[in-house]
Design an enzyme around this catalytic site. Sequence first.
Site, PDB file in Angstrom:
ATOM      1  N   PRO A 297       1.656   3.333  -2.409  1.00  0.00           N
ATOM      2  CA  PRO A 297       1.028   4.497  -3.050  1.00  0.00           C
ATOM      3  C   PRO A 297       0.037   5.209  -2.127  1.00  0.00           C
ATOM      4  O   PRO A 297      -0.058   6.448  -2.132  1.00  0.00           O
ATOM      5  CB  PRO A 297       0.323   3.893  -4.269  1.00  0.00           C
ATOM      6  N   TYR A 298      -0.678   4.434  -1.337  1.00  0.00           N
ATOM      7  CA  TYR A 298      -1.638   4.993  -0.374  1.00  0.00           C
ATOM      8  C   TYR A 298      -0.891   5.802   0.687  1.00  0.00           C
ATOM      9  O   TYR A 298      -1.311   6.919   1.040  1.00  0.00           O
ATOM     10  CB  TYR A 298      -2.411   3.842   0.252  1.00  0.00           C
ATOM     11  N   LEU A 299       0.233   5.278   1.179  1.00  0.00           N
ATOM     12  CA  LEU A 299       1.011   5.973   2.201  1.00  0.00           C
ATOM     13  C   LEU A 299       1.648   7.243   1.640  1.00  0.00           C
ATOM     14  O   LEU A 299       1.743   8.253   2.342  1.00  0.00           O
ATOM     15  CB  LEU A 299       2.084   5.046   2.766  1.00  0.00           C
TER      16      LEU A 299
ATOM     17  N   ILE B 206       0.820  -1.207   0.000  1.00  0.00           N
ATOM     18  CA  ILE B 206       0.000   0.000   0.000  1.00  0.00           C
ATOM     19  C   ILE B 206       0.864   1.272   0.000  1.00  0.00           C
ATOM     20  O   ILE B 206       0.408   2.337   0.408  1.00  0.00           O
ATOM     21  CB  ILE B 206      -0.978   0.025   1.189  1.00  0.00           C
TER      22      ILE B 206
END
Length: 210
Positions: free
Chosen positions: A124-126, A122
């Site tokens: 990209p989310y972070l 994840i």
Amino acid sequence: MKTLIIGASGQIGKMTTKKMLEQGHDVVALVRNKDKLADIESEQLTITEQDLENDFSAAFDNVEQVIFSAGSGGETGADKTLPIDLWAAIKAIDYAVKANVKHFIMVSSIGADDPDNIESEIKPYLVAKHMADQYLQRSIVNYTIVRPGTLLNEPATGGFSTSRTANREDAVINRENVADALAYLATLHPQNLTFELFNGEQPLKQALCQ
């Protein structure tokens, strides 16, 4: 304070909405579909249907505080992560500045401080959370950034910690604990504070002093 909750139909957002109404707050709940809040009835609740991928500035009329709890989730692709977790958050901050909002609470994530430091699918989310957090920190709005650990669907415990454990598997927090923390922070109005939050042994007030 009248508080705008962005993402009020999400798990944390909905629990926070209910808790704040129970505490007597005036709440504006921003959702994409108002039917998701059909089970909540209160004279102090105003529901506004808005799409975060478009202009939602009208939701900021006459609000003094914002809780941004919207999120695409860690399993979505860039097609949702960028528009929601980064761009919608940035737009919300800009709208808050124009509306002279007094306090902006951002629900971020553990790992958002340094996305390169965590091996995760994840990332990209972070990264999106990291950039949104930085944008808020550099704005003129008084902010509180909460970075919860891995979220669990368990009842509230009333115990908190702001210190990350050495064992990553223990860096967890119940969603209802996060909702309790947001409701508390909406009353406390701390000044420009960023912290991680986990299940722990201390009352939130004491944990925040660590």
